[in-house]
Design a protein around this motif. Structure first.
Motif, PDB file in Angstrom:
ATOM      1  N   SER A 144       0.873  -1.156  -0.027  1.00 10.10           N
ATOM      2  CA  SER A 144      -0.148   0.092  -0.141  1.00 10.10           C
ATOM      3  C   SER A 144       0.864   1.274   0.047  1.00 10.10           C
ATOM      4  CB  SER A 144      -0.927   0.029   1.132  1.00 10.10           C
ATOM      5  OG  SER A 144      -0.178  -0.165   2.500  1.00 10.10           O
ATOM      6  N   VAL A 170      -7.523   6.407  -2.867  1.00 11.89           N
ATOM      7  CA  VAL A 170      -8.482   5.877  -1.896  1.00 11.89           C
ATOM      8  C   VAL A 170      -8.370   4.422  -1.475  1.00 11.89           C
ATOM      9  CG1 VAL A 170     -10.852   5.701  -1.130  1.00 11.89           C
ATOM     10  CG2 VAL A 170     -10.021   7.730  -2.655  1.00 11.89           C
ATOM     11  N   THR A 173      -4.809   3.827   0.333  1.00 13.66           N
ATOM     12  CA  THR A 173      -4.968   4.235   1.543  1.00 13.66           C
ATOM     13  C   THR A 173      -5.716   3.573   2.613  1.00 13.66           C
ATOM     14  OG1 THR A 173      -4.855   6.554   0.962  1.00 13.66           O
ATOM     15  CG2 THR A 173      -5.888   6.224   3.003  1.00 13.66           C
ATOM     16  N   GLY A 174      -6.904   2.801   2.069  1.00 15.35           N
ATOM     17  CA  GLY A 174      -7.614   1.899   2.828  1.00 15.35           C
ATOM     18  C   GLY A 174      -6.960   0.995   3.168  1.00 15.35           C
ATOM     19  N   ALA A 177      -4.595   1.570   5.966  1.00 10.24           N
ATOM     20  CA  ALA A 177      -5.140   1.718   7.142  1.00 10.24           C
ATOM     21  C   ALA A 177      -5.533   0.298   7.726  1.00 10.24           C
ATOM     22  CB  ALA A 177      -6.524   2.420   7.120  1.00 10.24           C
ATOM     23  N   SER A 178      -6.163  -0.571   6.931  1.00 12.91           N
ATOM     24  CA  SER A 178      -6.503  -1.977   7.422  1.00 12.91           C
ATOM     25  C   SER A 178      -5.211  -2.810   7.738  1.00 12.91           C
ATOM     26  CB  SER A 178      -7.128  -2.571   6.104  1.00 12.91           C
ATOM     27  OG  SER A 178      -7.550  -3.787   6.418  1.00 12.91           O
ATOM     28  N   LEU A 192     -12.607  -1.575   3.728  1.00 17.79           N
ATOM     29  CA  LEU A 192     -11.415  -0.764   3.508  1.00 17.79           C
ATOM     30  C   LEU A 192     -10.630  -1.410   2.176  1.00 17.79           C
ATOM     31  CD1 LEU A 192      -9.960  -0.005   6.912  1.00 17.79           C
ATOM     32  CD2 LEU A 192     -11.110   1.443   5.420  1.00 17.79           C
ATOM     33  N   TYR A 193     -11.445  -2.673   1.791  1.00 16.71           N
ATOM     34  CA  TYR A 193     -10.520  -3.288   0.613  1.00 16.71           C
ATOM     35  C   TYR A 193     -11.096  -2.991  -0.456  1.00 16.71           C
ATOM     36  CZ  TYR A 193      -7.821  -6.330   3.635  1.00 16.71           C
ATOM     37  OH  TYR A 193      -6.665  -6.948   4.546  1.00 16.71           O
TER      38      TYR A 193
END
Length: 220
Positions: A144, A170, A173-174, A177-178, A192-193
């Protein structure tokens, strides 16, 4: 470069498909309560899942190699960062295979182990699964981070439409974060995926059908 773009698009699809099917085979086995028994009775499925995830690990390096000559024309440092991140991702995924392979060996030993020995093997098996998952989360963290650099190059150069680059921003970034939450022991769920999954379906299709925008100019 048009041929390289098409091949990269195919590898994106191959990588995604191999990973989804491979993890779909492995995950139910690795999360059984009777772990070693389940592994022993699903040996062929385990090896099939690992082989598919191996294909994914090889494909991501191929993607980086094919896109590197184009990307470095627009931002050499970011292009190298993306290339390095995919190589590191591949390496971590391959190292993570040690966990499931160890489980296969432990499952054979558990058949003849006494009760106390069986409990010890079960503990080792749980550690093997935990290590496998940890390395996967680290691989996704690296992926990521590097892919955000990739999307920045795409956005700045307009090699693809900017709306597609934004979806990539986006999505990764998700994923960042995940994977970070997962490393912290928290479960963010699958939502988030979703943007990243959309990007990794649309982008390779774009590369195969249209390729990078032919009038984009290098900023390097």
């Amino acid at each position: 470069m048009r041929k390289a773009e098409r091949v990269a698009g195919v590898l994106f699809f191959l990588s995604t498909g191999a990973f989804l099917v491979g993890s779909g085979i492995l995950d139910p086995i690795l999360h059984r309560t009777d772990l070693l028994v389940g592994v022993g009775s699903h040996r062929t499925s385990m090896l099939t899942g690992l082989f598919l995830e191996f294909i994914n690990a090889i494909a991501v390096v191929g993607i980086a190699m094919l896109l590197q000559p184009t990307l470095k024309k627009y931002h050499e440092a970011f292009a190298f960062g993306y290339f390095a991140s995919r190589v590191m991702e591949s390496a971590m995924l391959m190292i993570s295979f040690i966990g499931p392979l160890l489980l296969l060996a432990l499952s054979q030993q558990s058949v003849t182990a006494e009760a106390s020995g069986g409990a010890y093997l079960q503990t080792l098996g749980s550690l093997a699964v935990g290590t496998h998952e940890l390395l996967f989360d680290l691989a996704m963290l690296v992926l990521s981070s590097g892919s955000l650099l990739f999307c920045w190059i795409l956005y700045q150069s307009r090699l693809v439409p900017r709306w597609l680059s934004v979806i990539g921003f986006v999505g990764y970034t998700g994923l960042l974060a995940s994977s970070s939450l997962s490393l912290a022991g928290l479960d963010a769920g699958q939502i988030l995926y979703l943007p990243g999954a959309i990007f990794e379906i649309v982008l390779p299709g774009w590369l195969i059908v249209k390729g990078f925008h032919p009038q984009s100019q290098s900023t390097a």
